[in-house]
Design an enzyme around this catalytic site. Structure first.
Site, PDB file in Angstrom:
ATOM      1  CD  GLU A 174      -6.990   5.002   2.287  1.00  0.00           C
ATOM      2  OE1 GLU A 174      -8.203   5.022   3.098  1.00  0.00           O
ATOM      3  OE2 GLU A 174      -5.904   4.699   2.866  1.00  0.00           O
ATOM      4  CG  ASP A 207      -6.245   7.550   4.568  1.00  0.00           C
ATOM      5  OD1 ASP A 207      -6.713   8.209   4.118  1.00  0.00           O
ATOM      6  OD2 ASP A 207      -6.414   6.631   5.109  1.00  0.00           O
ATOM      7  CE  LYS A 242      -3.351   2.448   2.829  1.00  0.00           C
ATOM      8  NZ  LYS A 242      -4.540   2.426   3.862  1.00  0.00           N
ATOM      9  CE  LYS A 269      -7.453   7.928   8.005  1.00  0.00           C
ATOM     10  NZ  LYS A 269      -8.014   6.834   8.618  1.00  0.00           N
ATOM     11  CG  ASP A 274      -2.506   4.982   5.067  1.00  0.00           C
ATOM     12  OD1 ASP A 274      -2.315   3.793   5.487  1.00  0.00           O
ATOM     13  OD2 ASP A 274      -3.368   5.359   4.471  1.00  0.00           O
ATOM     14  NE  ARG A 325     -10.955  -1.533   2.877  1.00  0.00           N
ATOM     15  CZ  ARG A 325     -11.646  -1.891   3.901  1.00  0.00           C
ATOM     16  NH1 ARG A 325     -12.699  -2.807   3.989  1.00  0.00           N
ATOM     17  NH2 ARG A 325     -11.137  -1.130   5.057  1.00  0.00           N
ATOM     18  CG  ASP A 352     -10.489   6.847   6.442  1.00  0.00           C
ATOM     19  OD1 ASP A 352      -9.490   7.023   5.769  1.00  0.00           O
ATOM     20  OD2 ASP A 352     -10.667   7.019   7.572  1.00  0.00           O
TER      21      ASP A 352
HETATM   22  N1  BES Z   1      -4.885   4.056   6.833  1.00  0.00           N
HETATM   23  C1  BES Z   1      -5.996   3.888   7.381  1.00  0.00           C
HETATM   24  C2  BES Z   1      -5.702   2.658   8.461  1.00  0.00           C
HETATM   25  C3  BES Z   1      -4.870   3.031   9.602  1.00  0.00           C
HETATM   26  C4  BES Z   1      -5.268   3.469  10.877  1.00  0.00           C
HETATM   27  C5  BES Z   1      -3.651   2.807   9.673  1.00  0.00           C
HETATM   28  C6  BES Z   1      -4.659   3.840  12.020  1.00  0.00           C
HETATM   29  C7  BES Z   1      -2.660   3.080  10.703  1.00  0.00           C
HETATM   30  C8  BES Z   1      -3.236   3.764  11.792  1.00  0.00           C
HETATM   31  C9  BES Z   1      -6.899   3.223   6.483  1.00  0.00           C
HETATM   32  O1  BES Z   1      -6.915   3.804   5.353  1.00  0.00           O
HETATM   33  C10 BES Z   1      -8.468   3.584   7.084  1.00  0.00           C
HETATM   34  O2  BES Z   1      -8.699   4.749   7.153  1.00  0.00           O
HETATM   35  N2  BES Z   1      -9.180   2.449   7.429  1.00  0.00           N
HETATM   36  C11 BES Z   1     -10.517   2.659   8.047  1.00  0.00           C
HETATM   37  C12 BES Z   1     -11.195   1.830   7.355  1.00  0.00           C
HETATM   38  C13 BES Z   1     -12.946   1.987   7.613  1.00  0.00           C
HETATM   39  C14 BES Z   1     -13.238   3.351   7.197  1.00  0.00           C
HETATM   40  C15 BES Z   1     -13.627   0.854   7.225  1.00  0.00           C
HETATM   41  C16 BES Z   1     -10.390   2.444   9.456  1.00  0.00           C
HETATM   42  O3  BES Z   1      -9.665   1.296   9.999  1.00  0.00           O
HETATM   43  O4  BES Z   1     -11.047   3.223  10.163  1.00  0.00           O
HETATM   44 ZN    ZN Z   2      -5.109   4.606   4.589  1.00  0.00          ZN
HETATM   45 MN    MN Z   3      -8.156   5.459   5.266  1.00  0.00          MN
END
Ligand code: BES
Ligand code: ZN
Ligand code: MN
Length: 476
Positions: free
Chosen positions: A326, A247, A242, A254, A265, A328, A324
């Site tokens: 994103e 992000d 990734k 966020k 990220d 995947r 968010d």
């Molecule tokens: N980059 C984040 C995941 C993340 C969270 C990495 C904390 C490092 C520390 C990812 O893109 C994300 O935002 N995931 C969301 C998914 C949800 C919206 C389904 C999450 O985990 O909240």
């Molecule tokens: Zn992310």
């Molecule tokens: Mn995200």
């Protein structure tokens, strides 16, 4: 830090076992609870005659393993560096019947961990004099020790490369500079690096990747790295990382506190680039292709929206329920490209993918999803060798169904429940053939840590570069 094999000179370290502690000096230290010989204990002292004493605790010999050596010699190097020691002599016998080559590798690795600093943006850099380490192995094992130290030096260069990429902010590391760094560091090692821009990514019809990238002023880059060094093998292993250089969450924005660290990220891509560096510089006999679909997840009048339905390179349609989620989407196109266009026979993807994984496993253990137990067993063996932890999470059909959409083929979030598994399974559904051996590793917690852990300092860790190197080079 510079290692010499079988050279004498500098402060002579004395290795101490807690159950074999003898002599007046050591007994005194033990009585005063200053040093008891337990593993990871280091005692350093310069007396009034300017004579230095350095004791390194190893615990009980039968308990010594490589992880203990890494930790103990990390502490040792830290003490030596803070005391501005110029030269040290380590006499390392055979320990607990472990292999001399791996002992040397673990000790050198631990010591090198202590030298890592992320002070690029500090005006007042605290320069440390270089420490010379005279490493004297068991007689006759000089060559083995040298090989182990060389392995550690190369691996640590790779890990520091990953850490620097992950630590640097998003105004410095963005898709173009990430791609340039990959080119700069890998091309000289014999890795072919090809970088595709907006136009070529459009021609490839990577609609999922492009949707995430659309709101950013920075051009997305598809970075393809190829290393072929096993002509007899039909195997071609893909590493997909990734590469979100930032992000913000997009319209599912966020909160500011969570956003500050989102320059990390691209941790998956950092790991993949570091692993390619390790494989190439140690000339591993393997064929590996690495793919990074790098972009930023930003906000603009043209950003993708919650509720949009988009396509993907595979032809599958995706309902965007959360901008968010994103990572995947970018991985979907990268995984399809690696397995369909590059002909990968096996695939490992690495991603800072979910907060759910961080909640479940914390910052010390990465989470995994796989469709192939023997393939995962190879990773576990390498994890053992590397002292890194990956925990396999369950993957039941129901989790996969949670990604079904009412209006498209898939939706980009299965909801709050089982979020680590549904995210991983979403990525896996973009393999060109579903039976391609695949491991998804979520490093959201482990790529970057909030406090020192063992020999890992706060900040980017470079986790799994070692394991992947050992796994792919079959050194585990
Ligand atoms: N980059 C984040 C995941 C993340 C969270 C990495 C904390 C490092 C520390 C990812 O893109 C994300 O935002 N995931 C969301 C998914 C949800 C919206 C389904 C999450 O985990 O909240
Ligand atoms: Zn992310
Ligand atoms: Mn995200």
């Amino acid at each position: 830090m510079k290692f010499n094999i079988a050279n004498h000179g500098g402060i002579v370290a004395q290795l101490v076992y807690e159950d074999k502690l003898t002599g007046e000096y050591l007994s005194y230290l033990k009585e005063k609870e200053l040093f008891t010989g337990k593993a990871e204990e280091v005692y350093f002292m310069i007396d009034s005659n300017l004579q230095a004493q350095l004791f390194i605790g190893l615990g009980k010999e039968e308990k010594i393993d490589f992880e203990l050596l890494r930790k103990t010699f990390y502490k040792t190097a830290k003490v030596l560096l803070t005391n501005k020691v110029a030269e040290v002599e380590l006499n390392i016998p055979k320990l607990n019947n472990l292999c001399n080559y791996r002992i040397a590798s673990a000790i050198a690795e631990g010591m090198l961990h202590a030298t890592y600093k992320y002070d690029k943006f500090k005006s007042d850099k605290k320069e440390q004099p270089e420490l010379i380490v005279n490493y004297i192995p068991q007689a006759g094992k000089e060559h083995r020790a040298e090989k182990g130290i060389n392995e550690a030096v190369r691996l640590m260069e790779a890990i520091f490369l990953t850490r620097d990429l992950v630590n640097q902010p998003a105004n410095v590391i963005y898709p173009e500079t990430l791609a340039n760094t990959a080119k700069e560091k890998l091309a000289e090692k014999g890795v072919k690096v090809t970088v595709y821009g907006q136009k070529e990514i459009e021609e490839l019809k990577m609609e999922a990747f492009l949707s995430v990238a659309r709101a950013s002023a920075k051009e997305p880059k598809l970075i393809v790295m190829e290393y072929y060094n096993d002509p007899e093998s039909e195997e071609k292993i893909a590493l997909v990382g990734k590469g979100l250089t930032y992000d913000s969450g997009g319209y599912a924005i966020k909160p500011a506190t969570g956003m500050v660290e989102m320059h990390t990220d691209m941790g998956g891509s950092g790991t993949v680039i570091g692993t390619m560096y390790a494989l190439a510089s140690l000339e591993a006999k393997v064929n590996v292709v690495a793919v990074v679909a790098s972009c930023e997840n930003m906000i603009s009048g043209d950003g993708y929206r919650n509720g949009d339905i988009i396509g993907s390179m595979s032809g599958k349609t995706i309902e965007i329920v959360n901008t968010d989620a994103e990572g995947r989407l970018t991985l979907a196109d990268a995984v399809y490209y690696a397995t369909n266009n590059l002909g990968a026979t096996k695939l490992i993807d690495l991603a800072t993918l979910t907060g759910a994984c961080v909640s479940a496993l914390g910052e010390q253990v990465s989470g995994a999803i796989t469709n192939n137990a023997p393939f995962f067993a190879e990773l576990e063996k390498a994890n053992q060798r590397a002292g890194e932890m990956v925990w396999q999470m369950p993957s039941i059909d129901y989790y996969k169904k949670m990604n079904d959409s009412k209006v498209a083929d898939l939706k980009n979030s299965g909801g709050k429940l089982g979020g680590m598994m549904t995210a991983g399974l979403f990525v896996g559904s973009f393999l060109a053939k579903e039976d391609i051996p695949w491991i998804h590793i979520d490093i959201a917690g482990t790529a970057h840590i909030s406090g020192e852990y063992g020999y890992l300092k706060e900040g980017a860790t470079g986790t799994l570069v070692k394991s992947l190197y050992f796994m792919l080079s079959k050194e585990a």
